[in-house]
Design a protein around this motif. Structure first.
Motif, PDB file in Angstrom:
ATOM      1  N   LYS A  24       0.822  -1.209   0.000  1.00 20.16           N
ATOM      2  CA  LYS A  24       0.000   0.000   0.000  1.00 20.16           C
ATOM      3  C   LYS A  24       0.857   1.259   0.000  1.00 20.16           C
ATOM      4  O   LYS A  24       0.503   2.264  -0.615  1.00 20.16           O
ATOM      5  CB  LYS A  24      -0.938   0.005   1.204  1.00 20.16           C
ATOM      6  N   SER A  25       1.987   1.197   0.697  1.00 19.99           N
ATOM      7  CA  SER A  25       2.868   2.362   0.749  1.00 19.99           C
ATOM      8  C   SER A  25       3.514   2.620  -0.604  1.00 19.99           C
ATOM      9  O   SER A  25       3.630   3.763  -1.042  1.00 19.99           O
ATOM     10  CB  SER A  25       3.947   2.153   1.811  1.00 19.99           C
ATOM     11  N   TYR A  26       3.928   1.544  -1.265  1.00 16.50           N
ATOM     12  CA  TYR A  26       4.509   1.697  -2.597  1.00 16.50           C
ATOM     13  C   TYR A  26       3.489   2.305  -3.558  1.00 16.50           C
ATOM     14  O   TYR A  26       3.801   3.208  -4.341  1.00 16.50           O
ATOM     15  CB  TYR A  26       4.966   0.340  -3.138  1.00 16.50           C
ATOM     16  N   ILE A  27       2.268   1.787  -3.504  1.00 17.32           N
ATOM     17  CA  ILE A  27       1.227   2.267  -4.415  1.00 17.32           C
ATOM     18  C   ILE A  27       0.897   3.733  -4.143  1.00 17.32           C
ATOM     19  O   ILE A  27       0.800   4.546  -5.071  1.00 17.32           O
ATOM     20  CB  ILE A  27      -0.037   1.397  -4.284  1.00 17.32           C
ATOM     21  N   SER A  28       0.718   4.083  -2.865  1.00 15.46           N
ATOM     22  CA  SER A  28       0.331   5.459  -2.535  1.00 15.46           C
ATOM     23  C   SER A  28       1.425   6.455  -2.911  1.00 15.46           C
ATOM     24  O   SER A  28       1.143   7.533  -3.437  1.00 15.46           O
ATOM     25  CB  SER A  28      -0.003   5.577  -1.042  1.00 15.46           C
ATOM     26  N   LEU A  29       2.691   6.096  -2.673  1.00 14.22           N
ATOM     27  CA  LEU A  29       3.779   6.994  -3.046  1.00 14.22           C
ATOM     28  C   LEU A  29       3.892   7.104  -4.565  1.00 14.22           C
ATOM     29  O   LEU A  29       4.107   8.196  -5.110  1.00 14.22           O
ATOM     30  CB  LEU A  29       5.100   6.498  -2.459  1.00 14.22           C
ATOM     31  N   GLY A  30       3.706   5.979  -5.246  1.00 16.34           N
ATOM     32  CA  GLY A  30       3.732   6.000  -6.704  1.00 16.34           C
ATOM     33  C   GLY A  30       2.617   6.859  -7.276  1.00 16.34           C
ATOM     34  O   GLY A  30       2.825   7.627  -8.232  1.00 16.34           O
ATOM     35  N   LEU A  31       1.428   6.745  -6.693  1.00 18.08           N
ATOM     36  CA  LEU A  31       0.301   7.561  -7.155  1.00 18.08           C
ATOM     37  C   LEU A  31       0.545   9.043  -6.889  1.00 18.08           C
ATOM     38  O   LEU A  31       0.194   9.900  -7.712  1.00 18.08           O
ATOM     39  CB  LEU A  31      -0.986   7.109  -6.463  1.00 18.08           C
ATOM     40  N   ALA A  32       1.140   9.352  -5.728  1.00 18.97           N
ATOM     41  CA  ALA A  32       1.423  10.755  -5.399  1.00 18.97           C
ATOM     42  C   ALA A  32       2.342  11.375  -6.442  1.00 18.97           C
ATOM     43  O   ALA A  32       2.115  12.500  -6.913  1.00 18.97           O
ATOM     44  CB  ALA A  32       2.047  10.848  -4.009  1.00 18.97           C
ATOM     45  N   ILE A  33       3.381  10.631  -6.819  1.00 18.19           N
ATOM     46  CA  ILE A  33       4.326  11.140  -7.825  1.00 18.19           C
ATOM     47  C   ILE A  33       3.653  11.233  -9.196  1.00 18.19           C
ATOM     48  O   ILE A  33       3.817  12.219  -9.927  1.00 18.19           O
ATOM     49  CB  ILE A  33       5.568  10.234  -7.887  1.00 18.19           C
ATOM     50  N   THR A  34       2.870  10.203  -9.544  1.00 20.05           N
ATOM     51  CA  THR A  34       2.194  10.183 -10.848  1.00 20.05           C
ATOM     52  C   THR A  34       1.211  11.340 -10.985  1.00 20.05           C
ATOM     53  O   THR A  34       1.193  12.048 -12.003  1.00 20.05           O
ATOM     54  CB  THR A  34       1.454   8.850 -11.040  1.00 20.05           C
ATOM     55  N   PHE A  35       0.379  11.535  -9.962  1.00 22.73           N
ATOM     56  CA  PHE A  35      -0.602  12.624 -10.017  1.00 22.73           C
ATOM     57  C   PHE A  35       0.081  13.989 -10.069  1.00 22.73           C
ATOM     58  O   PHE A  35      -0.407  14.919 -10.715  1.00 22.73           O
ATOM     59  CB  PHE A  35      -1.534  12.558  -8.808  1.00 22.73           C
ATOM     60  N   LEU A  36       1.223  14.109  -9.396  1.00 19.18           N
ATOM     61  CA  LEU A  36       1.956  15.375  -9.430  1.00 19.18           C
ATOM     62  C   LEU A  36       2.485  15.652 -10.835  1.00 19.18           C
ATOM     63  O   LEU A  36       2.446  16.797 -11.320  1.00 19.18           O
ATOM     64  CB  LEU A  36       3.102  15.335  -8.422  1.00 19.18           C
ATOM     65  N   LEU A  37       2.955  14.609 -11.499  1.00 17.71           N
ATOM     66  CA  LEU A  37       3.411  14.767 -12.883  1.00 17.71           C
ATOM     67  C   LEU A  37       2.249  15.140 -13.801  1.00 17.71           C
ATOM     68  O   LEU A  37       2.385  15.995 -14.683  1.00 17.71           O
ATOM     69  CB  LEU A  37       4.071  13.465 -13.362  1.00 17.71           C
ATOM     70  N   PHE A  38       1.103  14.486 -13.595  1.00 19.28           N
ATOM     71  CA  PHE A  38      -0.081  14.809 -14.397  1.00 19.28           C
ATOM     72  C   PHE A  38      -0.496  16.265 -14.185  1.00 19.28           C
ATOM     73  O   PHE A  38      -0.952  16.936 -15.115  1.00 19.28           O
ATOM     74  CB  PHE A  38      -1.239  13.885 -14.028  1.00 19.28           C
ATOM     75  N   ALA A  39      -0.354  16.742 -12.939  1.00 24.03           N
ATOM     76  CA  ALA A  39      -0.722  18.129 -12.644  1.00 24.03           C
ATOM     77  C   ALA A  39       0.145  19.106 -13.433  1.00 24.03           C
ATOM     78  O   ALA A  39      -0.303  20.196 -13.809  1.00 24.03           O
ATOM     79  CB  ALA A  39      -0.590  18.395 -11.148  1.00 24.03           C
ATOM     80  N   CYS A  40       1.393  18.703 -13.675  1.00 19.40           N
ATOM     81  CA  CYS A  40       2.299  19.562 -14.450  1.00 19.40           C
ATOM     82  C   CYS A  40       2.024  19.466 -15.955  1.00 19.40           C
ATOM     83  O   CYS A  40       2.244  20.424 -16.698  1.00 19.40           O
ATOM     84  CB  CYS A  40       3.753  19.171 -14.175  1.00 19.40           C
ATOM     85  N   ILE A  41       1.534  18.294 -16.388  1.00 19.52           N
ATOM     86  CA  ILE A  41       1.312  18.071 -17.823  1.00 19.52           C
ATOM     87  C   ILE A  41      -0.038  18.618 -18.276  1.00 19.52           C
ATOM     88  O   ILE A  41      -0.139  19.341 -19.274  1.00 19.52           O
ATOM     89  CB  ILE A  41       1.425  16.569 -18.148  1.00 19.52           C
ATOM     90  N   PHE A  42      -1.086  18.258 -17.519  1.00 19.95           N
ATOM     91  CA  PHE A  42      -2.443  18.670 -17.901  1.00 19.95           C
ATOM     92  C   PHE A  42      -2.806  19.937 -17.119  1.00 19.95           C
ATOM     93  O   PHE A  42      -3.372  19.874 -16.022  1.00 19.95           O
ATOM     94  CB  PHE A  42      -3.438  17.548 -17.612  1.00 19.95           C
ATOM     95  N   ILE A  43      -2.482  21.062 -17.699  1.00 21.22           N
ATOM     96  CA  ILE A  43      -2.634  22.343 -17.013  1.00 21.22           C
ATOM     97  C   ILE A  43      -4.079  22.609 -16.606  1.00 21.22           C
ATOM     98  O   ILE A  43      -4.352  23.133 -15.520  1.00 21.22           O
ATOM     99  CB  ILE A  43      -2.120  23.493 -17.909  1.00 21.22           C
ATOM    100  N   ASN A  44      -5.026  22.216 -17.474  1.00 18.38           N
ATOM    101  CA  ASN A  44      -6.434  22.496 -17.178  1.00 18.38           C
ATOM    102  C   ASN A  44      -6.975  21.637 -16.032  1.00 18.38           C
ATOM    103  O   ASN A  44      -8.048  21.908 -15.497  1.00 18.38           O
ATOM    104  CB  ASN A  44      -7.297  22.293 -18.426  1.00 18.38           C
ATOM    105  N   LEU A  45      -6.243  20.595 -15.669  1.00 20.89           N
ATOM    106  CA  LEU A  45      -6.670  19.724 -14.560  1.00 20.89           C
ATOM    107  C   LEU A  45      -5.667  19.772 -13.402  1.00 20.89           C
ATOM    108  O   LEU A  45      -5.633  18.861 -12.576  1.00 20.89           O
ATOM    109  CB  LEU A  45      -6.819  18.277 -15.049  1.00 20.89           C
ATOM    110  N   THR A  46      -4.891  20.829 -13.355  1.00 17.07           N
ATOM    111  CA  THR A  46      -3.821  20.918 -12.350  1.00 17.07           C
ATOM    112  C   THR A  46      -4.343  20.769 -10.926  1.00 17.07           C
ATOM    113  O   THR A  46      -3.786  20.004 -10.125  1.00 17.07           O
ATOM    114  CB  THR A  46      -3.086  22.270 -12.481  1.00 17.07           C
TER     115      THR A  46
END
Length: 225
Positions: free
Chosen positions: A118-140
């Motif tokens: 669960k810790s691996y998944i949650s940390l991975g999701l945190a990093i992934t969502f942060l990257l998405f926030a930088c890529i998809f400006i309209n959904l930041t």
């Protein structure tokens, strides 16, 4: 028990047997054992204890005669008529046995590999969502909030790891070990007080109230053997 070299959980090389452990069928705790005591090793699983004893440890009852007699007494009356000091020493036994596990898992910094999937998944999701926030400006904002939520959950996993580990690994074994002797709250307090000055770390993590509550909630029917 075997050791094997690994790189990030990928095993490399051959296993090397370093010790043998016996697992108690009552409390589930594993302790080192001397293989030389056994006449043979049976690899297949069986519940036929008398047959297993004859094949592997023919003099089992004689070897452990004193302890088996003590166990019978405990199952008859919970050791209610034992001298107080003898009861305290028996109550201390599982605490002393589990000290090694406490030291390996709870002392020092929390080991990241012990936190679980669960810790691996949650940390991975945190990093992934942060990257998405930088890529998809309209959904930041949305991705940033998702990243923040996943990161907070990861922090929860890290900072509550020790208490959750004690709850899952220590209390159940203590309850299964101690329910036969049914210690009072005062006896449990006395045991932890004796362990603390002697630098037994388990005394820092086990709470008398919590353990006593679990013991009183655990059903036990004395068996006359």
């Amino acid at each position: 028990m075997a050791l094997i070299n690994h790189i990030y959980f990928i095993p490399i090389g051959r296993k090397e047997i370093v010790a043998y452990r016996g697992i108690c069928q009552e409390c589930g705790y594993a302790i080192n054992t001397d293989l030389n005591k056994y006449q043979a090793v049976v690899k297949s699983s069986t519940n036929e204890i008398p047959k297993l004893s004859r094949e592997t440890f023919p003099n089992l009852t004689e070897y452990y005669a004193d302890r088996l007699e003590l166990e019978k007494q405990l199952k008859r009356d919970g050791g209610a008529f034992m001298p107080r000091e003898e009861r305290i020493n028996l109550i201390l036994e599982p605490f002393l046995l589990m000290e090694r596990d406490v030291g390996e898992n709870l002392l020092g910094e929390t080991k990241f590999e012990n936190l679980g999937i669960k810790s691996y998944i949650s940390l991975g999701l945190a990093i992934t969502f942060l990257l998405f926030a930088c890529i998809f400006i309209n959904l930041t904002i949305i991705f940033f909030l998702l990243s923040l939520g996943a990161f907070i959950y990861w922090l929860y996993q890290v900072f509550t790891y020790k208490s959750r580990w004690v709850e899952a690994k220590i209390y159940p074994k203590l309850v299964r070990s101690l329910k036969v002797i049914r210690p009072s709250k005062e006896e449990l307090s006395e045991c932890l007080k004796r362990l603390s000055p002697r630098m037994y770390h388990i005394s820092k993590f086990v709470k008398v109230e919590r353990l006593h509550t679990k013991l009183t909630q655990s059903p036990f029917q004395p068996k006359v053997l």
